[in-house]
Design a protein around this motif. Structure first.
Motif, PDB file in Angstrom:
ATOM      1  N   LEU A  81       0.849  -1.181   0.000  1.00 21.14           N
ATOM      2  CA  LEU A  81       0.000   0.000   0.000  1.00 21.14           C
ATOM      3  C   LEU A  81       0.892   1.239   0.000  1.00 21.14           C
ATOM      4  N   PRO A  82       0.855   2.072  -1.049  1.00 18.62           N
ATOM      5  CA  PRO A  82       1.668   3.298  -1.050  1.00 18.62           C
ATOM      6  C   PRO A  82       1.007   4.379  -0.201  1.00 18.62           C
ATOM      7  N   THR A  83       1.818   5.149   0.519  1.00 19.70           N
ATOM      8  CA  THR A  83       1.291   6.205   1.369  1.00 19.70           C
ATOM      9  C   THR A  83       2.203   7.427   1.299  1.00 19.70           C
ATOM     10  N   VAL A  84       1.633   8.586   1.536  1.00 23.15           N
ATOM     11  CA  VAL A  84       2.401   9.819   1.663  1.00 23.15           C
ATOM     12  C   VAL A  84       2.664  10.037   3.153  1.00 23.15           C
ATOM     13  N   THR A  85       3.916  10.143   3.512  1.00 21.49           N
ATOM     14  CA  THR A  85       4.301  10.152   4.924  1.00 21.49           C
ATOM     15  C   THR A  85       3.566  11.232   5.719  1.00 21.49           C
ATOM     16  N   MET A 110      -6.339  -7.862  10.562  1.00 18.32           N
ATOM     17  CA  MET A 110      -5.036  -7.256  10.314  1.00 18.32           C
ATOM     18  C   MET A 110      -3.967  -7.976  11.137  1.00 18.32           C
ATOM     19  N   ILE A 111      -2.898  -8.425  10.456  1.00 21.82           N
ATOM     20  CA  ILE A 111      -1.811  -9.131  11.127  1.00 21.82           C
ATOM     21  C   ILE A 111      -0.595  -8.224  11.286  1.00 21.82           C
ATOM     22  N   ASP A 112      -0.192  -7.564  10.208  1.00 19.53           N
ATOM     23  CA  ASP A 112       0.976  -6.689  10.259  1.00 19.53           C
ATOM     24  C   ASP A 112       0.808  -5.531   9.294  1.00 19.53           C
ATOM     25  N   ASN A 113       1.495  -4.442   9.625  1.00 28.52           N
ATOM     26  CA  ASN A 113       1.547  -3.246   8.790  1.00 28.52           C
ATOM     27  C   ASN A 113       2.989  -2.761   8.843  1.00 28.52           C
ATOM     28  N   CYS A 114       3.801  -3.159   7.852  1.00 31.68           N
ATOM     29  CA  CYS A 114       5.245  -2.932   7.889  1.00 31.68           C
ATOM     30  C   CYS A 114       5.621  -1.824   6.913  1.00 31.68           C
ATOM     31  N   GLU A 115       6.231  -0.788   7.426  1.00 35.34           N
ATOM     32  CA  GLU A 115       6.554   0.374   6.601  1.00 35.34           C
ATOM     33  C   GLU A 115       7.947   0.270   5.997  1.00 35.34           C
ATOM     34  N   GLN A 116       8.039   0.555   4.692  1.00 35.43           N
ATOM     35  CA  GLN A 116       9.314   0.767   4.021  1.00 35.43           C
ATOM     36  C   GLN A 116       9.384   2.248   3.679  1.00 35.43           C
ATOM     37  N   ASP A 117      10.219   2.968   4.403  1.00 41.92           N
ATOM     38  CA  ASP A 117      10.233   4.423   4.343  1.00 41.92           C
ATOM     39  C   ASP A 117      11.142   4.917   3.230  1.00 41.92           C
ATOM     40  N   PHE A 118      10.608   5.808   2.387  1.00 36.30           N
ATOM     41  CA  PHE A 118      11.407   6.444   1.339  1.00 36.30           C
ATOM     42  C   PHE A 118      11.518   7.949   1.562  1.00 36.30           C
ATOM     43  N   GLY A 119      11.231   8.411   2.758  1.00 34.35           N
ATOM     44  CA  GLY A 119      11.307   9.840   3.033  1.00 34.35           C
ATOM     45  C   GLY A 119       9.924  10.463   3.053  1.00 34.35           C
ATOM     46  N   LYS A 120       9.596  11.198   1.989  1.00 30.88           N
ATOM     47  CA  LYS A 120       8.298  11.864   1.929  1.00 30.88           C
ATOM     48  C   LYS A 120       7.163  10.924   1.540  1.00 30.88           C
ATOM     49  N   TRP A 121       7.513   9.742   1.083  1.00 28.95           N
ATOM     50  CA  TRP A 121       6.484   8.738   0.824  1.00 28.95           C
ATOM     51  C   TRP A 121       6.995   7.391   1.306  1.00 28.95           C
ATOM     52  N   ALA A 122       6.110   6.460   1.424  1.00 27.89           N
ATOM     53  CA  ALA A 122       6.461   5.124   1.899  1.00 27.89           C
ATOM     54  C   ALA A 122       5.526   4.123   1.254  1.00 27.89           C
ATOM     55  N   ARG A 123       5.906   2.877   1.336  1.00 27.29           N
ATOM     56  CA  ARG A 123       4.949   1.827   0.996  1.00 27.29           C
ATOM     57  C   ARG A 123       4.887   0.881   2.183  1.00 27.29           C
ATOM     58  N   ARG A 124       3.713   0.385   2.418  1.00 27.54           N
ATOM     59  CA  ARG A 124       3.461  -0.449   3.586  1.00 27.54           C
ATOM     60  C   ARG A 124       3.050  -1.847   3.144  1.00 27.54           C
ATOM     61  N   TYR A 170       2.200  11.666  -5.423  1.00 33.50           N
ATOM     62  CA  TYR A 170       3.587  11.279  -5.681  1.00 33.50           C
ATOM     63  C   TYR A 170       4.297  12.318  -6.528  1.00 33.50           C
ATOM     64  N   PHE A 171       3.657  12.751  -7.606  1.00 30.56           N
ATOM     65  CA  PHE A 171       4.317  13.717  -8.477  1.00 30.56           C
ATOM     66  C   PHE A 171       4.362  15.106  -7.857  1.00 30.56           C
ATOM     67  N   ASN A 172       3.508  15.357  -6.890  1.00 34.04           N
ATOM     68  CA  ASN A 172       3.577  16.642  -6.183  1.00 34.04           C
ATOM     69  C   ASN A 172       4.782  16.692  -5.256  1.00 34.04           C
ATOM     70  N   ILE A 173       5.092  15.544  -4.612  1.00 36.01           N
ATOM     71  CA  ILE A 173       6.269  15.557  -3.738  1.00 36.01           C
ATOM     72  C   ILE A 173       7.550  15.444  -4.551  1.00 36.01           C
ATOM     73  N   GLY A 174       7.445  14.870  -5.756  1.00 37.19           N
ATOM     74  CA  GLY A 174       8.534  14.949  -6.725  1.00 37.19           C
ATOM     75  C   GLY A 174       9.802  14.217  -6.387  1.00 37.19           C
ATOM     76  N   GLU A 175       9.738  13.181  -5.563  1.00 36.58           N
ATOM     77  CA  GLU A 175      10.939  12.422  -5.289  1.00 36.58           C
ATOM     78  C   GLU A 175      10.561  11.029  -4.869  1.00 36.58           C
ATOM     79  N   GLY A 176      11.543  10.130  -4.868  1.00 36.47           N
ATOM     80  CA  GLY A 176      11.291   8.765  -4.404  1.00 36.47           C
ATOM     81  C   GLY A 176      11.422   7.765  -5.502  1.00 36.47           C
ATOM     82  N   GLU A 177      11.058   6.551  -5.145  1.00 33.32           N
ATOM     83  CA  GLU A 177      11.123   5.423  -6.063  1.00 33.32           C
ATOM     84  C   GLU A 177       9.846   4.629  -5.868  1.00 33.32           C
ATOM     85  N   THR A 178       9.164   4.314  -6.917  1.00 29.75           N
ATOM     86  CA  THR A 178       7.910   3.576  -6.783  1.00 29.75           C
ATOM     87  C   THR A 178       7.672   2.710  -7.995  1.00 29.75           C
ATOM     88  N   GLN A 179       6.534   2.055  -7.978  1.00 31.35           N
ATOM     89  CA  GLN A 179       6.201   1.178  -9.089  1.00 31.35           C
ATOM     90  C   GLN A 179       5.668   1.962 -10.256  1.00 31.35           C
TER      91      GLN A 179
END
Length: 462
Positions: free
Chosen positions: A358-362, A378-392, A453-462
């Protein structure tokens, strides 16, 4: 219950406990630990496990665990460790009395010069060991973990370790699988291919194992098929984009990857369809659904529907006599996740798992953004942080048939970084649809993730 020390890899820190708990289910091992004892800045966790054999089982397919030792002594000084080692019962050493051995000083958060290591090892010479020292192939290794990071500011590392553990070394995990399935070595891949380490972790968390059936409804180039099948599961993929499935020509496709890794007997095939229009019989069949839904950045989702701007002609045939492909329209991420959750609640076996990104804006993320269902826990919600955005990585489990629907309090339990907490929410804010879908917020942040995503203008995503 005997105590052991798990040494984790310092990678994907928020995923370590999720994988550990899943490995315990797969291997039928009972664990006893306090998840608050696993510090983000430290790789060590003390765990109670009933037998040495069961402790070793956890490493059969672990990705985020590096190794494990049996805990004989723990203290905050080396002198304390030596004193406790001297007072250990004789039966601790009886199995190793005549075995060849060596000592290993493993330091985390600092360094220890070789002469200092030798000096520390020599201080254990009082132990009742009669075997030969063998530095290459010893029958037993005695390990001393020295942790400089626990409860410490990484910018102010102390001169001495803040905690130490001592005991016999048991086993290492097979993290070499990460290299085996490395994208650089793969026959066929694309811009959205999931990296090997995360694919393997997700397959573990999904409980992929021999005899289970795993579906990836957004299969792309098939990363999850490979790793889930490696662990013994029968896998099948689906995608609305048949070009991804068919590949680039020159026989480079999902099937060639299956051949490359000798998994053709477990990767059952692929189907061109979307999650809302599919050929699956309406029955509880899938043991796990593992996927990375398109976010609309590198790849946008589509679903079968009539395009109002280009109405189809009456004929279903092309001029050459072949059948036309059905029309598709854009598939907003919020709708994708709604359909995915409804599908999982209907087609997973009881106890089956849904594991998805699940992609999210931090800045705007709210736990209420995560889609919920009254039949999915719900079992787990694990965040992979990319700064201004993350995916969970969202992990959900379908309730058993005898279990009642989740009540409001259960639905509000969110798992953040492995620590459960209940978020305040009035009952009037929650709406449960006829299909069991639960709405906690009208406009979740991921609904327009592409724009965010394009408003924050940075990161790596699908």
């Amino acid at each position: 219950m005997p105590k052991f020390v798990i040494c984790f890899a310092q990678a994907h820190l928020n995923f370590r406990l999720a994988e550990l708990r899943s490995l315990a289910i797969i291997e039928n091992v009972t664990l006893d630990f306090d998840q608050k004892d696993l510090l983000e800045q430290s790789p060590f966790l003390v765990v109670g496990i009933d037998t040495v054999e069961n402790a070793k089982k956890l490493l059969n397919r672990a990705i985020l665990i590096k190794e494990i030792i049996q805990l004989w002594a723990a203290d905050d000084t080396l002198e304390g460790i030596l004193l406790k080692a001297k007072n250990l019962p004789a039966e601790y050493f009886a199995p190793y009395r005549t075995s060849s051995f060596k000592f290993d000083i493993s330091v985390f958060g600092s360094t220890l010069a070789i002469p200092d290591q030798v000096e520390q090892i020599n201080r254990f010479k009082f132990l009742p060991l009669e075997g030969k020292i063998d530095l290459k192939k010893p029958e037993i290794v005695f390990t001393v973990y020295q942790d400089f990071y626990a409860n410490a500011n990484p910018k102010d590392i102390p001169d001495k370790p803040v905690r130490l553990f001592f005991g016999p070394f048991l086993a290492t995990s097979n993290r070499g699988l990460i290299q085996t399935y490395d994208l650089k070595k793969r026959d066929y891949l694309g811009t959205t291919s999931m990296d090997a380490e995360l694919s393997l972790i997700m397959s573990n968390i999904a409980l992929a194992r021999p005899g289970s059936f795993v579906l990836d409804p957004f299969v792309g180039t098939g990363s999850f098929l490979l790793t889930s099948s490696h662990f013994g599961a029968f896998t099948l993929g689906a995608d609305i984009d048949g070009r991804q499935i068919r590949g680039k020509g020159n026989n480079k496709n999902i099937e060639s990857n299956a051949v490359q890794y000798d998994l053709t007997n477990r990767i059952l095939g692929t189907v061109v369809c979307d999650i809302a229009h599919h050929p699956w019989r309406e029955t509880e069949f899938w043991d796990a659904i593992v996927c990375d839904p398109p976010y609309g950045v590198r790849a946008g989702a589509k679903k079968i529907a009539v395009n109002p701007k280009s109405l189809p002609k009456t004929s279903v045939l092309n001029p050459d006599g072949t059948y036309k492909l059905p029309q598709t329209i854009p598939y907003e991420l919020d709708d994708v996740l709604t359909d995915l959750l409804s599908f999982a609640a209907k087609y997973l076996t009881p106890g089956g798992r849904l594991v998805y990104w699940l992609p999210t804006v931090t800045e705007t993320y709210d736990p209420k953004d995560v889609p919920r269902h009254k039949r999915m826990r719900m079992i787990d919600n694990c965040e992979q942080d990319f700064g201004k955005w993350a995916r969970r990585l969202i992990v959900m489990e379908k309730l058993q048939q005898h279990e009642p629907d989740l009540d409001l309090d259960a639905l509000l339990v969110e798992i953040e970084k492995g620590i459960q907490g209940v978020n305040a929410l009035d009952e009037q804010d929650m709406r449960v649809g006829d299909d069991g879908l639960v709405t906690l917020i009208d406009n979740p942040a991921h609904a327009k993730f592409r724009n965010h995503y394009f408003n924050i203008g940075e990161g790596e995503t699908q």
